[in-house]
Design an enzyme around this catalytic site. Structure first.
Site, mmCIF file in Angstrom:
data_model
loop_
_atom_site.group_PDB
_atom_site.id
_atom_site.type_symbol
_atom_site.label_atom_id
_atom_site.label_comp_id
_atom_site.label_asym_id
_atom_site.label_seq_id
_atom_site.Cartn_x
_atom_site.Cartn_y
_atom_site.Cartn_z
ATOM 1 N N TYR A 57 0.845 -1.198 0.000
ATOM 2 C CA TYR A 57 0.000 0.000 0.000
ATOM 3 C C TYR A 57 0.874 1.239 0.000
ATOM 4 O O TYR A 57 1.840 1.311 0.763
ATOM 5 C CB TYR A 57 -0.911 0.019 1.234
ATOM 6 C CG TYR A 57 -2.313 -0.417 0.889
ATOM 7 C CD1 TYR A 57 -3.020 0.267 -0.102
ATOM 8 C CD2 TYR A 57 -2.923 -1.474 1.530
ATOM 9 C CE1 TYR A 57 -4.300 -0.129 -0.446
ATOM 10 C CE2 TYR A 57 -4.205 -1.870 1.196
ATOM 11 C CZ TYR A 57 -4.896 -1.185 0.201
ATOM 12 O OH TYR A 57 -6.149 -1.567 -0.146
ATOM 13 N N GLU A 59 -0.542 4.837 -0.507
ATOM 14 C CA GLU A 59 -1.312 6.061 -0.766
ATOM 15 C C GLU A 59 -0.420 7.288 -0.658
ATOM 16 O O GLU A 59 0.391 7.387 0.268
ATOM 17 C CB GLU A 59 -2.464 6.212 0.238
ATOM 18 C CG GLU A 59 -3.725 5.488 -0.188
ATOM 19 C CD GLU A 59 -3.875 4.153 0.482
ATOM 20 O OE1 GLU A 59 -2.830 3.538 0.797
ATOM 21 O OE2 GLU A 59 -5.024 3.744 0.691
ATOM 22 N N ASP A 203 -6.808 12.981 -25.099
ATOM 23 C CA ASP A 203 -6.871 11.587 -24.639
ATOM 24 C C ASP A 203 -6.205 10.743 -25.729
ATOM 25 O O ASP A 203 -6.822 10.440 -26.747
ATOM 26 C CB ASP A 203 -8.343 11.195 -24.445
ATOM 27 C CG ASP A 203 -8.517 9.732 -24.079
ATOM 28 O OD1 ASP A 203 -7.540 8.958 -24.200
ATOM 29 O OD2 ASP A 203 -9.644 9.353 -23.698
ATOM 30 N N THR A 229 -3.818 5.441 -21.727
ATOM 31 C CA THR A 229 -3.608 4.123 -21.129
ATOM 32 C C THR A 229 -2.166 3.720 -21.420
ATOM 33 O O THR A 229 -1.504 4.329 -22.270
ATOM 34 C CB THR A 229 -4.555 3.074 -21.738
ATOM 35 O OG1 THR A 229 -4.447 3.134 -23.160
ATOM 36 C CG2 THR A 229 -5.996 3.325 -21.328
ATOM 37 N N LYS A 232 -1.987 -0.067 -24.656
ATOM 38 C CA LYS A 232 -2.399 -0.167 -26.066
ATOM 39 C C LYS A 232 -1.139 -0.075 -26.940
ATOM 40 O O LYS A 232 -0.287 -0.945 -26.840
ATOM 41 C CB LYS A 232 -3.454 0.904 -26.377
ATOM 42 C CG LYS A 232 -4.742 0.697 -25.556
ATOM 43 C CD LYS A 232 -5.860 1.613 -25.986
ATOM 44 C CE LYS A 232 -7.152 1.320 -25.256
ATOM 45 N NZ LYS A 232 -7.442 2.234 -24.146
ATOM 46 N N ARG A 238 -1.557 -3.139 -18.168
ATOM 47 C CA ARG A 238 -2.880 -2.505 -18.132
ATOM 48 C C ARG A 238 -2.851 -1.372 -17.108
ATOM 49 O O ARG A 238 -2.414 -1.563 -15.974
ATOM 50 C CB ARG A 238 -3.920 -3.539 -17.713
ATOM 51 C CG ARG A 238 -5.336 -3.093 -17.827
ATOM 52 C CD ARG A 238 -6.207 -4.288 -18.046
ATOM 53 N NE ARG A 238 -5.969 -4.811 -19.373
ATOM 54 C CZ ARG A 238 -6.641 -4.424 -20.472
ATOM 55 N NH1 ARG A 238 -7.590 -3.516 -20.390
ATOM 56 N NH2 ARG A 238 -6.372 -4.941 -21.645
HETATM 57 N N1 DSN Z 1 -11.920 -0.294 -24.665
HETATM 58 C C1 DSN Z 1 -11.057 0.646 -25.317
HETATM 59 C C2 DSN Z 1 -11.019 0.457 -26.785
HETATM 60 O O1 DSN Z 1 -11.170 -0.671 -27.213
HETATM 61 O O2 DSN Z 1 -10.828 1.393 -27.525
HETATM 62 C C3 DSN Z 1 -11.376 2.045 -24.976
HETATM 63 O O3 DSN Z 1 -11.500 2.158 -23.621
#
Ligand code: DSN
Length: 421
Positions: A57, A59, A203, A229, A232, A238
Site C-alpha cells: 500500500y 497512498e 486523450d 492508457t 495499447k 494494463r
Molecule cells: N476499450 C477501449 C477500446 O477498445 O478502444 C477504450 O476504452
C-alpha cells in the site's frame, strides 16, 4: 501446449486457473489479434506485473506517503515518472491512474466543477464513453456537448469544431479518440480552445505509442492535460497515466488521490516504468512506423477486396471497415472473423443506421500483429483471411477450415511475453 515457464507452478496450486492461462496463451499464439486497443506486453512487463510489488500500500506520492515501508516502491514510481517525463517531454506526470477512464475522470476533476460544460467527440463518431456518454459518469456529472466528423469526408472538420465550440462555450475540450483513423491536429485544437477560453484535454490512449515513436504528432505542448492508457500502442501493463502542465500538477495529483483512488497498484507502476524504458529504445520508433505501414497495407488490401474503408484509409494504427458492401452487419462480421480465429470488434461507423450492438462496421488495428513482427506483406495474407471469412459468414465448415490456416500462419510468429520469457 505447456504453460509458459513463468506460470508453470500455477498448475500445481490451482489447475482450474492454470488451464485458463494456458488456453489464453494458446489463443494469443494461434489467433490473429486485430483489436485496435490490445497488444502483447513483454516478459519484463509481465514479470513486474506479477511481482511482490502487488503487496504494498502506498497512498500518496513518492516522499509523501500515508504508509511506512514504501522505500522500494518510491524508487519504482520516481523512475516511472522521470522516464515518462523524458519520453513525452512532459512538465508533470502522474502514473497512478488504474485505467484510462480514471485518468479522464481525474482530468475533469482537476480542471472543472461538476456541472461545467465540456465538448467532446460523439461516441458514434469515435469518441469514448468518458467523453460525455449519458450512461457514463462524465455525461452524468458534466454538461457535455459533442462534435462529429464531416459526413462527406468522414474526417474532422476543424472549422465546424470551432463553430460548435463558439456556440457551446465549453470550459474544456476533449480531443483524442478510440475509433478515429486519421491524424489529429492538436495545434488547431489548441487554437480552438484558446478562442473560447477552454482547457484542452488530449486523450491519446490509442495513439500514445505512435506519439513516442514519432509516427503521430505529439499533443504535449498544446494540451493542458494529456491522458493515456499504458497497454495499447504503448505496450505496457494494463493501466494509465496523465501528463499535465505544471500549473495543473497539484490539482491533477489530488484529483487522483485522495479524490478518486486509494492505493496505487505499485506492481503496475513498476511495469509502466519498464514499458517507458522499452518505448525509449530506437527499435520502438521502427515498431511505431511499422504499425502504421501495416495498417495502411491492410486497409488497401481490404478495399481492393470490396470492403469500404471509412474516410478512405488510415494514418494511424486502426481502420474502420464498413462491411455492408459484402452484405453483413458489424455484428455478423465480428462473429464470422472470430469463428476463423481472427479477433476484431464490431464498431459503429459515422452516421451508422444500425444500433451500437449491431453496427455496420468492424474496427481493425495492427499494434498486436506488429508486435508479433508481422510485416506489410503479411498483411496481404491477413486481408485474404478476413475477406474469405466475411464471404463465408454462413458456412461453418469453411470458417473452421480458414481457422486451421489462420492458426498455422499465426503460430509461426514470435509472441512477446511468451517467447522472450
Ligand atoms: N476499450 C477501449 C477500446 O477498445 O478502444 C477504450 O476504452
Amino acid at each position: 501446449m505447456a504453460l509458459s515457464p513463468a506460470m508453470s507452478n500455477l498448475s500445481k496450486i490451482d489447475p482450474d486457473i492454470a488451464r485458463v492461462v494456458e488456453n489464453e496463451e494458446r489463443r494469443l499464439r494461434e489467433n490473429i489479434v486485430l483489436i485496435a486497443s490490445e497488444n502483447y506486453a513483454s516478459a519484463a512487463v509481465l514479470a513486474a506485473t506479477g511481482s511482490v510489488l502487488t503487496n504494498k500500500y502506498a497512498e500518496g506520492y513518492p516522499g509523501r506517503r500515508y504508509y511506512a515501508g514504501t522505500e522500494n516502491v518510491d524508487v519504482a514510481e520516481s523512475i516511472a515518472i522521470d522516464r515518462a517525463k523524458e519520453l513525452f517531454g512532459a512538465e508533470h506526470v502522474n502514473v497512478q491512474p488504474h485505467s484510462g477512464s480514471q485518468a479522464n475522470m481525474a482530468a475533469y476533476f482537476a480542471a472543472l466543477k461538476p456541472g461545467d460544460r465540456v465538448l467532446g467527440m460523439s461516441l458514434d463518431h469515435g469518441g469514448h464513453l468518458t467523453h460525455g456518454s449519458p450512461v457514463n459518469f462524465s455525461g452524468k456529472l458534466f454538461e457535455f456537448g459533442h462534435y462529429g466528423v464531416d459526413s462527406e469526408s468522414e474526417q474532422l472538420d476543424y472549422d465546424a469544431v470551432a463553430r460548435v465550440a463558439g456556440e457551446f462555450k465549453p470550459k474544456l475540450i476533449v480531443c483524442g479518440y478510440t475509433a478515429y483513423p486519421r491524424t489529429i491536429d492538436f495545434a488547431r485544437f489548441r487554437q480552438i480552445a484558446d478562442e473560447v477560453g477552454a482547457f484542452l484535454l488530449a486523450d491519446i490512449a490509442h495513439i500514445a505509442g505512435l506519439v513516442v515513436g514519432g509516427a503521430h504528432p505529439s499533443p504535449v505542448e498544446h494540451s493542458d492535460i494529456v491522458t493515456t492508457t499504458t497497454h495499447k500502442t504503448l505496450r505496457g501493463p494494463r493501466g494509465a497515466m496523465a501528463l499535465t502542465k505544471s500549473d495543473l500538477a497539484r490539482k491533477y495529483d489530488s484529483a487522483v488521490f485522495p479524490n478518486m483512488q486509494g492505493g496505487p497498484m505499485m506492481h503496475s507502476v513498476a511495469a509502466k516504468a519498464i514499458a517507458f524504458k522499452e518505448a525509449a529504445q530506437p527499435e520502438f520508433k521502427d515498431y511505431a512506423q511499422s504499425i502504421v505501414q501495416n495498417a495502411q497495407a491492410l486497409s488497401a488490401s481490404l478495399a481492393a477486396g470490396g470492403l469500404r474503408i471509412v474516410s478512405g484509409g488510415t494514418d494511424n494504427h486502426l481502420m474502420l471497415v464498413d462491411v455492408r458492401p459484402l452484405g453483413l452487419t458489424g455484428k455478423e462480421a465480428e462473429a464470422a472473423l472470430h469463428a476463423a480465429g481472427i479477433v476484431a470488434n464490431k464498431n459503429t461507423i459515422p452516421n451508422d443506421p444500425e444500433s451500437p450492438f449491431v453496427t455496420s462496421g468492424v474496427r481493425i488495428g495492427t499494434p498486436a500483429v506488429t508486435s508479433r513482427k508481422m510485416s506489410a506483406s503479411d498483411m496481404e495474407t491477413v486481408a485474404g483471411f478476413i475477406l474469405d471469412s466475411i464471404k463465408a459468414a454462413d458456412n461453418e465448415s469453411a470458417l473452421a477450415s480458414i481457422k486451421d490456416s489462420v492458426s498455422k500462419f499465426a503460430s509461426q510468429f514470435y509472441v512477446p511475453g511468451l517467447d522472450d520469457a
